[in-house]
Design a protein around this motif. Sequence first.
Motif, mmCIF file in Angstrom:
data_model
loop_
_atom_site.group_PDB
_atom_site.id
_atom_site.type_symbol
_atom_site.label_atom_id
_atom_site.label_comp_id
_atom_site.label_asym_id
_atom_site.label_seq_id
_atom_site.Cartn_x
_atom_site.Cartn_y
_atom_site.Cartn_z
ATOM 1 N N GLU B 19 112.499 79.192 84.671
ATOM 2 C CA GLU B 19 111.972 79.287 86.031
ATOM 3 C C GLU B 19 110.894 80.369 86.132
ATOM 4 O OE1 GLU B 19 115.088 79.938 88.818
ATOM 5 O OE2 GLU B 19 116.323 78.336 87.980
ATOM 6 N N HIS B 22 107.477 79.109 85.003
ATOM 7 C CA HIS B 22 107.069 78.062 85.944
ATOM 8 C C HIS B 22 106.546 78.681 87.239
ATOM 9 C CE1 HIS B 22 107.901 73.672 87.285
ATOM 10 N NE2 HIS B 22 106.763 74.131 87.759
ATOM 11 N N PHE B 23 107.272 79.664 87.749
ATOM 12 C CA PHE B 23 106.801 80.350 88.964
ATOM 13 C C PHE B 23 105.484 81.073 88.683
ATOM 14 C CE2 PHE B 23 106.213 83.893 91.763
ATOM 15 C CZ PHE B 23 106.565 83.405 93.007
ATOM 16 N N SER B 26 102.629 78.629 88.475
ATOM 17 C CA SER B 26 102.375 78.072 89.813
ATOM 18 C C SER B 26 101.606 79.089 90.638
ATOM 19 C CB SER B 26 103.699 77.732 90.512
ATOM 20 O OG SER B 26 104.407 76.770 89.783
ATOM 21 N N HIS B 27 102.079 80.313 90.597
ATOM 22 C CA HIS B 27 101.427 81.356 91.384
ATOM 23 C C HIS B 27 100.001 81.607 90.898
ATOM 24 C CE1 HIS B 27 100.532 85.316 93.095
ATOM 25 N NE2 HIS B 27 101.386 84.972 94.035
ATOM 26 N N PHE B 29 97.939 79.602 89.236
ATOM 27 C CA PHE B 29 97.012 78.498 89.486
ATOM 28 C C PHE B 29 96.749 78.308 90.984
ATOM 29 C CE2 PHE B 29 98.650 76.486 85.304
ATOM 30 C CZ PHE B 29 97.913 77.403 84.589
ATOM 31 N N LEU B 30 97.739 78.636 91.815
ATOM 32 C CA LEU B 30 97.520 78.530 93.259
ATOM 33 C C LEU B 30 96.613 79.641 93.755
ATOM 34 C CD1 LEU B 30 101.121 77.674 94.536
ATOM 35 C CD2 LEU B 30 99.146 76.156 94.541
ATOM 36 N N MET B 43 100.712 71.652 79.651
ATOM 37 C CA MET B 43 101.205 73.017 79.679
ATOM 38 C C MET B 43 102.552 73.181 78.980
ATOM 39 S SD MET B 43 99.240 75.216 81.141
ATOM 40 C CE MET B 43 100.377 76.495 81.678
ATOM 41 N N ARG B 47 104.498 77.174 78.060
ATOM 42 C CA ARG B 47 105.474 77.670 78.995
ATOM 43 C C ARG B 47 105.920 79.129 78.799
ATOM 44 N NH1 ARG B 47 107.124 74.137 82.965
ATOM 45 N NH2 ARG B 47 105.119 74.350 83.969
ATOM 46 N N HIS B 101 109.408 88.014 93.141
ATOM 47 C CA HIS B 101 110.168 86.832 93.537
ATOM 48 C C HIS B 101 111.573 86.829 92.921
ATOM 49 C CE1 HIS B 101 111.126 82.706 94.535
ATOM 50 N NE2 HIS B 101 111.334 82.447 93.266
ATOM 51 N N PHE B 102 111.661 87.122 91.629
ATOM 52 C CA PHE B 102 112.959 87.012 90.957
ATOM 53 C C PHE B 102 113.843 88.241 91.154
ATOM 54 C CE2 PHE B 102 110.537 83.724 88.780
ATOM 55 C CZ PHE B 102 111.440 82.675 88.839
#
Lengths: 133, 390
Positions: B19, B22-23, B26-27, B29-30, B43, B47, B101-102
Motif C-alpha cells: 500500500e 501505491h499511495f 498515486s500522490h 502522479f496526481l 509500473m 512498485r 498518511h500511514f
Amino acid sequence: MTEQTVSDYDLVGGGPAVARVVDGFYERVTADPDLAHYFEGVDLNRLKRHQALLVSQVMGGPTAYDGRELGVAHARLGITDEAFDRVVAHLAATLQEAGAPADVIGRVGGALGGTRSAIVTDAPGAPGAPGAP
Amino acid sequence: MDVQALKDTWAEVATSGDEVPHFFYSHLFLSHPETRDLFPVSMSSQRDKLVGALGRVVSNVDQLEEVVPYLQQLGRDHRRFDAVADHYPAVGASLLATLAHFLGPAWTPAVAADWAAAYGVIATVMVEAAEESEATTPASWTAEVVSLDRRSLDVAVLQLRPTERLPFRPGQSVALEIPSRPRLWRYYSPANAPRRDGTLELHVQLVPGGQVSTSVLRTLRTGDAVRLGAAVGDQLVLPEDERPDLLLVAGGTGLAPMRAVVEQLAAERRDSGDGPRVHLFHGARMPWNLYEHDLLQRLAADQPWFEYSEVVSDDPSHPGARGLVGDAAAASGAWQGRTTMVCGTEAMVEHTVGALTAAGAPPGTVRYEQFTTVLSGPTADEHREAGVAP
C-alpha cells in the motif's frame, strides 16, 4: 502512446466503480477537520454527481460534465495551496484503496494538475488574491 | 535530528507493505503529473523500488558518511532521467505525504521536520554530485551495439561502443536501456577493464519472463543504439591504494565484474611485474553456462598468480566439481588472509556470504553490492536478470 481501444473509464470498471471512488473520496475530505468547512451547507449529492460526470469526461466515459466552470465554482471558497494538497492526498488514498492502475492515475493527475491554478485562489500571486495584478 | 524516530516511523510505515508505494506513486502522479514520464509504462516492476529505497536511506541518515560516495554516484547516474533536479522536491513532497498518511497521529510536527531535514540532506548530496558532473560528462551515453554474441542457451555477450567516453572502474555497474523497452533500465557490470577504444562488454543472462533480457536476445541487433547511465558501485571495486589477495566468487553472469577486476590486475602486473594472488570460483547451474571456461582456463594455465575453479549445481552427470559455488569457495579455505568479493543472484550472494561466514571468514573481509539499500537500485528480480549482486 499505443492505440487505446479501452477507455480508462471502462478499464477501472465504469460508472459503478467511479461512483464508489467518488463516494470514498468525499467521505475522506468531509471528515478532514482542515477541509470540512469548505463543504458546510453544500449539497453533497449534487457535488458527487458533478464530480462523477467530471471524472467520466476526463477518463473517456460516456457522460460529460455539465456544471459550472471550475474556476467559477471555486472562486468564492478561498481555497489555499495547502487545502489543495490535502485534497490530493485524500484522492491518492482513495485511488490506492481502490487499486487504480498507475498509468490511469498518471492521466488523472495530468488532468487534475491543470486545475490547480483555477481552483486555488487564496495564494500569494494567485488571480484574485490580494496584491495580484 | 532524532534519528531513532526516523527509524521507528519508517519501520511502522513499512508494515503497510504494498500500500505504501501505491499511495506514494498515486500522490506523486496526481500532484506532479510530469513525473509520470520518468517511470516505465508498466509500473508493476517499479512498485517497491523508489519508495522502499528512499525510506531506508533517509531513515539511516546517521550512517550518511558511509553512503555518500554511493549517493554521489547515484546522483550522477540519475542524470539519465531528464531534468531530474527539478523532480527531487516533488519526490520529497510525496514521500512526506505518504508518511503522513500511514502514520496518522504519529506524524507529529517534530517527526515531519526530521524527515524533511533528512530527505534534504540526501537530495542535496545527490543533486550536488549531479551538477558537478555536468561540466565533464553527458547526462547519459548513447552506445552502438558492435556485436551480440549468444554465448550459450542463456547468456549473451554484448559489445557496446559509447559515442563519448564513459568513465568507470572495474567492478562497477551501468544502467542500460534498449530501444524496444523504453524506460526499463537494468544495471549490468562491464566485464572488461577500461579499454583504449572505450568499448564495453556486458553479459546478459536470459531470465524467463525478464522483460529486458528476453528483448536483448530477441530484438536487439548489431548497429542499434542503446542508452547507458553513469557508473555506480563501490563494493566490487579495488581500493585505490592497496592490492589485497583476492577470492572472487561468481554465480552466472555475476562473473562480469570479476572478469573486469581480473583484467585490471593482469594489466597492472604487466606494467609492474607484481600484484596480488587471485582465486576465482565460477558457479553455474549447467556446465554450458560456464561461458568463460576457455578464456579463464587459459589464463590460469599461463599465470601462476591466477587460479580458476568451476562448480556446477544442477547437472548430476557433470564430471567436475558439483554443488553450490558458495559451499565450494568456503570449503576451499581460499578466503583465509584474502579479501573476498561475491556477485550473483540475491539467493547466491546470501548463501555464499553465509557459507563463508560459517567457515570462519571475518565479516569485514567479504564484499558484495547492496544496490537495494540505496535509491532506485534494481529490485531482486532485476538482479536476477542483470546477474549483479543485490
